[in-house]
Structures are given as C-alpha cells and as structure tokens.
Design an enzyme around this catalytic site. Structure first.
Site, PDB file in Angstrom:
ATOM      1  N   SER A 143     -27.781  47.539 -54.588  1.00 46.04           N
ATOM      2  CA  SER A 143     -28.115  46.311 -54.306  1.00 46.04           C
ATOM      3  C   SER A 143     -29.555  46.726 -53.789  1.00 46.04           C
ATOM      4  O   SER A 143     -29.255  47.735 -52.695  1.00 46.04           O
ATOM      5  CB  SER A 143     -27.457  45.818 -53.134  1.00 46.04           C
ATOM      6  N   TYR A 156     -22.622  45.209 -45.149  1.00 46.42           N
ATOM      7  CA  TYR A 156     -22.825  45.094 -46.241  1.00 46.42           C
ATOM      8  C   TYR A 156     -24.045  45.996 -46.651  1.00 46.42           C
ATOM      9  O   TYR A 156     -24.030  47.436 -47.514  1.00 46.42           O
ATOM     10  CB  TYR A 156     -22.566  43.732 -47.201  1.00 46.42           C
TER      11      TYR A 156
HETATM   12  P1  NAD Z   1     -17.326  40.267 -58.965  1.00 47.00           P
HETATM   13  O1  NAD Z   1     -16.533  39.294 -57.409  1.00 47.00           O
HETATM   14  O2  NAD Z   1     -17.639  39.110 -59.890  1.00 47.00           O
HETATM   15  O3  NAD Z   1     -17.221  41.581 -59.136  1.00 47.00           O
HETATM   16  C1  NAD Z   1     -16.248  41.865 -58.047  1.00 47.00           C
HETATM   17  C2  NAD Z   1     -15.034  43.033 -58.978  1.00 47.00           C
HETATM   18  O4  NAD Z   1     -14.257  43.929 -57.938  1.00 47.00           O
HETATM   19  C3  NAD Z   1     -14.536  42.230 -60.144  1.00 47.00           C
HETATM   20  O5  NAD Z   1     -13.444  43.078 -60.478  1.00 47.00           O
HETATM   21  C4  NAD Z   1     -13.309  42.326 -58.516  1.00 47.00           C
HETATM   22  O6  NAD Z   1     -12.119  41.762 -59.034  1.00 47.00           O
HETATM   23  C5  NAD Z   1     -13.172  43.465 -57.899  1.00 47.00           C
HETATM   24  N1  NAD Z   1     -12.643  43.848 -56.393  1.00 47.00           N
HETATM   25  C6  NAD Z   1     -12.296  43.264 -55.689  1.00 47.00           C
HETATM   26  N2  NAD Z   1     -11.495  43.401 -54.677  1.00 47.00           N
HETATM   27  C7  NAD Z   1     -10.914  44.527 -55.578  1.00 47.00           C
HETATM   28  C8  NAD Z   1     -10.339  46.351 -54.906  1.00 47.00           C
HETATM   29  N3  NAD Z   1      -9.979  46.089 -53.266  1.00 47.00           N
HETATM   30  N4  NAD Z   1      -9.872  46.801 -55.884  1.00 47.00           N
HETATM   31  C9  NAD Z   1     -10.794  46.861 -56.812  1.00 47.00           C
HETATM   32  N5  NAD Z   1     -10.592  45.562 -56.970  1.00 47.00           N
HETATM   33  C10 NAD Z   1     -11.804  44.451 -56.299  1.00 47.00           C
HETATM   34  O7  NAD Z   1     -19.256  40.818 -58.061  1.00 47.00           O
HETATM   35  P2  NAD Z   1     -20.401  41.372 -58.619  1.00 47.00           P
HETATM   36  O8  NAD Z   1     -21.345  40.390 -58.040  1.00 47.00           O
HETATM   37  O9  NAD Z   1     -20.225  41.101 -60.370  1.00 47.00           O
HETATM   38  O10 NAD Z   1     -20.834  42.476 -58.083  1.00 47.00           O
HETATM   39  C11 NAD Z   1     -20.096  44.084 -58.343  1.00 47.00           C
HETATM   40  C12 NAD Z   1     -21.202  44.561 -57.487  1.00 47.00           C
HETATM   41  O11 NAD Z   1     -22.288  44.924 -57.415  1.00 47.00           O
HETATM   42  C13 NAD Z   1     -20.712  44.705 -56.416  1.00 47.00           C
HETATM   43  O12 NAD Z   1     -20.826  46.067 -55.621  1.00 47.00           O
HETATM   44  C14 NAD Z   1     -21.616  44.020 -56.048  1.00 47.00           C
HETATM   45  O13 NAD Z   1     -21.800  44.551 -54.163  1.00 47.00           O
HETATM   46  C15 NAD Z   1     -22.818  44.373 -56.386  1.00 47.00           C
HETATM   47  N6  NAD Z   1     -24.468  43.660 -55.822  1.00 47.00           N
HETATM   48  C16 NAD Z   1     -24.222  42.581 -56.175  1.00 47.00           C
HETATM   49  C17 NAD Z   1     -25.238  41.666 -56.928  1.00 47.00           C
HETATM   50  C18 NAD Z   1     -25.100  40.294 -56.750  1.00 47.00           C
HETATM   51  O14 NAD Z   1     -26.092  39.233 -56.871  1.00 47.00           O
HETATM   52  N7  NAD Z   1     -24.378  39.327 -57.523  1.00 47.00           N
HETATM   53  C19 NAD Z   1     -26.975  42.126 -56.402  1.00 47.00           C
HETATM   54  C20 NAD Z   1     -26.506  43.586 -56.133  1.00 47.00           C
HETATM   55  C21 NAD Z   1     -25.568  44.642 -55.959  1.00 47.00           C
END
Ligand code: NAD
Length: 261
Positions: A143, A156
């Site tokens: 991130s 985070y």
């Molecule tokens: P999201 O909430 O859409 O997806 C998260 C995923 O993790 C889902 O498939 C969920 O079921 C799974 N998950 C949650 N708890 C779990 C567990 N205990 N065991 C297994 N799986 C589990 O989120 P996203 O936005 O797609 O984020 C994905 C990654 O990208 C994360 O690591 C997040 O920190 C990172 N990220 C997101 C953003 C953003 O703006 N969305 C920005 C930077 C980084």
C-alpha cells in the site's frame, strides 16, 4: 498462454484487488487457487469464470489466514491438487481506523496476523517448491501506507511497512534461485475495503461521506482519481513475465503520484 502449467495462489481473492489479479493471471493461462470469504454461490461463479479464462484449473480454498494451521493445510492441498504454488500473491488484508489510544487490541492483532504474519507463513511454505523448480514469483499487495503514514491507521501502516521489509529480505535470500519477490503499493483503489472504511473515518474526523472521499481519500492522490483494480492487476501480471526477472526486492507504487509529494 505464457502461464500455462503454472499455478498461482492469490490470497484474499474473493473480491477487490485479489480477484482482479486472479483474473489477470488466469487470462495468461495460469491455474488458480483463490482464497477468502464470501457468498458460496458468488465464489463458485468466480471460480468457474477463472477456468473459462485460463482453460485450466481453478480451485477455491477457504483457509482463514489468521490461523497458521489453516495456511499449512492450504499448502498441503495446493501440493496435492495443483503440484504446488509457482506464483504466490500475498494480497489478503483488512483495515481498521481508530486513534491509537482507543485502538482495540484485538483489531491490532487481527491486522498484524492477516496483513503481515500470514505472508510470512505463505512464503515459508511456497519457497521450497519454487527452489526445486528454479522459478517462482512472490508478489505482495502492500500500500502507499508501506511508504507513508496516515493518522488513525497505526496497525495497517505498521503491517504494510513490515510486509515490504519482509518481502525485500526474502528477495535477497532467493535472488539466485530464479525467484523474484516484490510488492505493489497502490494508492486508493475503489474496492469494498475502501468503501468499508468511510463510515469509521466519518466518525473519527467528524466529516460527511463526500468530505471523506474528496478531502481524505483523494486529497493526497494528485491524479484525483481512484486507482483501478485492473491497473494493479496488470502490474502483478507483468511481474510474472520473463522480462521482469531482474525486478526483485522492489516496492512499486501505483498511487496516482501520492508518495511522490
Ligand atoms: P477487499 O476487502 O475487497 O478484499 C479483501 C480480501 O481478503 C477478500 O477476499 C476477503 O474475503 C479476504 N479476507 C479477509 N479476511 C480474511 C482471512 N482471515 N483469511 C483469508 N482471506 C481473508 O479488499 P481490497 O481493497 O481488494 O484489498 C486487497 C489488498 O489490497 C489488501 O491487502 C489491502 O490492504 C490492499 N490495498 C487496498 C487498497 C485500496 O484502496 N482498496 C489500497 C492499497 C492496498
């Protein structure tokens, strides 16, 4: 299909960025193991769609990545059913927004377990098979918060800085084994994770929904646009190419210029 015969495990791929990365890798022919939580029928539809994209195999593993035994069992299934994991994407993550003095201890533990410790376990299980094959790709979804901080996101920010540090250490350990290890660091991507933190941020900062979107989420992103899932997925796919064999130990930003400021 350049990834035909390779197997990719993408953690947290039932929605958002992980699902986008799974689709990008499947469209290059990779077999997929998707993981995460959600509605069973929706997950089955995504799994079947991935097989349609790759012409290969796609399976779903419901391992809870906060539990070390569940991760070990997931890798045993991957070895038995898919011949191991060639491409590991450590993507699962969660967020919680709170001032440090009120930060719930169980939320700290959850975020560190899911966003950081789970990647330690997946990497230590994946590397022996990659070494045997002389090829592997490890990609972490970090991130912009792996490079800079924001208030109220102590757990985070700590976990994402840690994920990048660990991935860099691994990159050095496997550099002569045909394995690369990198992180991708998106800015704000419009996914359920971002949508879910809007109410907490409204509360923590006393703001309206529009103010949170414009004055907090997109305030630091000079392009004034959310990053798309497809843009992150395209970079992850590039990292699996032969042309990316010398990109290792890197933390690649896709953040609309956020961390350039
Ligand atoms: P999201 O909430 O859409 O997806 C998260 C995923 O993790 C889902 O498939 C969920 O079921 C799974 N998950 C949650 N708890 C779990 C567990 N205990 N065991 C297994 N799986 C589990 O989120 P996203 O936005 O797609 O984020 C994905 C990654 O990208 C994360 O690591 C997040 O920190 C990172 N990220 C997101 C953003 C953003 O703006 N969305 C920005 C930077 C980084």
């Amino acid at each position: 299909m350049r990834l035909k015969g390779k197997t990719a495990l993408v953690t947290g791929s039932t929605s958002g960025i992980g699902l986008g990365i799974a689709k990008a890798l499947a469209s290059e022919g990779a077999n997929l193991i998707i993981n995460g939580f959600g509605d069973a029928a929706a997950i089955e539809a995504e799994r079947a769609a991935l097989e349609g994209l790759s012409g290969g195999k796609a399976s779903y593993d419901d391992a809870d990545l906060t539990k070390v035994d569940a991760i070990t069992a997931m890798f045993e299934r991957a070895d038995a059913d898919m011949g191991g994991v060639d491409i590991l994407v450590n993507n699962a993550g969660t967020q919680f927004v709170s001032p440090i003095e009120d930060f719930p201890v169980e939320k700290w533990d959850l975020i560190l377990a899911l966003n950081l410790t789970s990647a330690f376990h997946t990497i230590r299980h994946a590397v022996p098979g990659m070494r045997r094959k002389g090829w592997g790709r490890i990609i972490g979804t970090a991130s912009a918060h792996s490079l800079v901080a924001s208030p109220f996101k102590s757990a985070y920010v700590a976990a994402k800085h840690g994920l990048v540090g660990m991935t860099k250490a691994v990159a050095l350990e496997v550099a002569d084994a045909g394995i690369t290890a990198n992180c991708i660091s998106p800015g704000y991507v419009w996914t359920p994770l971002v949508e879910g933190q809007i109410p907490d941020t409204m509360k923590a900062r006393g703001m309206t929904r529009e103010q949170v979107i414009n004055d907090v989420l997109l305030a630091g992103q000079p392009t004034k646009q959310f990053v798309t899932v497809e843009q992150v997925a395209a970079l992850a796919s590039f990292l699996t190419r032969d042309e990316a064999a010398n990109i290792t130990g890197a933390n690649l930003s896709v953040d609309g210029g956020w961390t350039a400021a």
